[in-house]
Write an enzyme that holds these catalytic residues in place. Structure first.
Site, PDB file in Angstrom:
ATOM      1  N   GLU A   1       0.670  -1.238  -0.125  1.00 33.51           N
ATOM      2  CA  GLU A   1       0.046  -0.089   0.180  1.00 33.51           C
ATOM      3  C   GLU A   1       0.927   1.285  -0.080  1.00 33.51           C
ATOM      4  O   GLU A   1       0.425   2.265  -0.408  1.00 33.51           O
ATOM      5  CB  GLU A   1      -0.913  -0.045   1.248  1.00 33.51           C
ATOM      6  CG  GLU A   1      -2.040   1.147   1.382  1.00 33.51           C
ATOM      7  CD  GLU A   1      -3.040   1.062  -0.073  1.00 33.51           C
ATOM      8  OE1 GLU A   1      -3.397   1.897  -0.448  1.00 33.51           O
ATOM      9  OE2 GLU A   1      -3.290  -0.132  -0.461  1.00 33.51           O
TER      10      GLU A   1
ATOM     11  N   HIS B   1       3.733   1.702  -1.689  1.00 33.66           N
ATOM     12  CA  HIS B   1       3.963   1.946  -3.009  1.00 33.66           C
ATOM     13  C   HIS B   1       2.688   2.358  -3.724  1.00 33.66           C
ATOM     14  O   HIS B   1       2.861   3.360  -4.640  1.00 33.66           O
ATOM     15  CB  HIS B   1       4.399   0.574  -3.643  1.00 33.66           C
ATOM     16  CG  HIS B   1       5.743   0.127  -3.268  1.00 33.66           C
ATOM     17  ND1 HIS B   1       5.666  -0.855  -2.427  1.00 33.66           N
ATOM     18  CD2 HIS B   1       7.209   0.507  -3.157  1.00 33.66           C
ATOM     19  CE1 HIS B   1       7.069  -1.295  -2.151  1.00 33.66           C
ATOM     20  NE2 HIS B   1       7.886  -0.238  -2.680  1.00 33.66           N
TER      21      HIS B   1
END
Length: 301
Positions: A47, A49
């Site tokens: 999450e 990224h």
């Protein structure tokens, strides 16, 4: 979404995107919106990224995400061979986010036979993680320089979890007069955390269930230490207490627990109210976890 692994197809795809300029701009977006954003990653996306990708999409017309596990930033006894790789799953996540291009080069595409050039950001690379991982930031600076040259983005986005990396990349761009992106267009995005405060990281997968339960103690101790610094207590004693708390939580080694100037990474024996970062790196089981907390005069903890 195009998935590309060789440089010439990448150049062709990017030229096509850039030739359209703002033709794909939604009507509500300003005309001077950046055309191309780059989000460099090593894959094993989480999450954190995806938050970078969403921020890139909010800022630019087109988004390129790179996935490259860079061998030059791993030491001889580090986890290059076992670093999580899941390109197919990562590609599915990026396509769902509306990414335009996934640049997933081979090692040969980045470092062709006879490759002999390295980028070093002197001073900033020798402290903190650089002291524990000699040569690591040479590898980071080299590959990011190459990615900037290959993609020529208007903006690039990095997570603030690795604050030292962000500071080095900004200094590199400034020192080398980079224009795509300019140093001020290298954007730090706040660390994304689990509900219990643990910073999201691909290396969290190395933690056992017991270690995962212990891991958030590091950030809790850091936030308490930051509050004490802001309250005016002596920095040296706070850092000693922070190290002891992290070890007591089950971490086996603390590489560093430092207060540093937010921009220059200068070691701060005392805090004068200017922007600073409290940074910690510590080993828990097989994982080496890093985290940082802002220390600013207006902060409430």
């Amino acid at each position: 979404m195009q998935i590309l692994t060789a440089l010439e197809p990448l150049r062709t795809a990017l030229a096509a995107l850039k030739s359209g300029d703002n033709s794909d701009r939604p009507p509500e977006q300003p005309m001077d919106r950046p055309v191309l954003a780059l989000v460099p990653t090593m894959g094993a996306l989480h999450e954190g990224h995806l938050t970078l990708v969403r921020e890139a999409k909010a800022r630019a017309v087109h988004v390129v995400v790179s996935i490259f596990v860079n061998p030059r930033q791993f030491g001889p006894n580090e986890d290059l061979a076992t670093y999580p790789r899941q390109l197919e799953a990562d590609a599915a996540l990026l396509e769902a986010e509306g990414v335009d291009v996934l640049w997933a080069p081979t090692v040969e595409a980045i470092y062709p036979p006879g490759y002999a050039t390295s980028v070093q950001v002197g001073g900033l690379d020798a402290v903190l993680c650089g002291a524990a991982r000699p040569g690591h930031f040479d590898g980071v600076a080299t590959v990011v320089t190459k990615l900037f040259n290959q993609v020529q983005p208007d903006i690039a986005l990095f997570g603030e979890k690795d604050w030292q990396q962000l500071a080095i990349i900004r200094r590199m761009a400034r020192d080398l007069d980079m224009t795509h992106p300019r140093a001020e267009h290298i954007i730090g995005v706040p660390t994304v955390r689990e509900a219990d405060g643990l910073a999201m990281s691909s290396r969290n997968k190395y933690l056992t269930a017991q270690e995962r339960a212990a891991a958030p103690a590091m950030n809790r101790a850091m936030r308490a230490a930051a509050a004490r610094i802001i309250a005016g207590e002596a920095v040296a004693g706070i850092l000693a207490d922070l190290t002891a708390e992290v070890l007591a939580a089950g971490f086996r080694v603390v590489d560093y627990a430092d207060l540093r100037d937010a921009a220059t990474l200068e070691d701060l024996a005392n805090w004068d109210g200017s922007p600073a970062r409290l940074l910690v790196a510590a080993h828990l089981g097989k994982a080496r976890l890093i985290d940082n907390v802002a220390v600013v005069a207006s902060q409430t903890c």
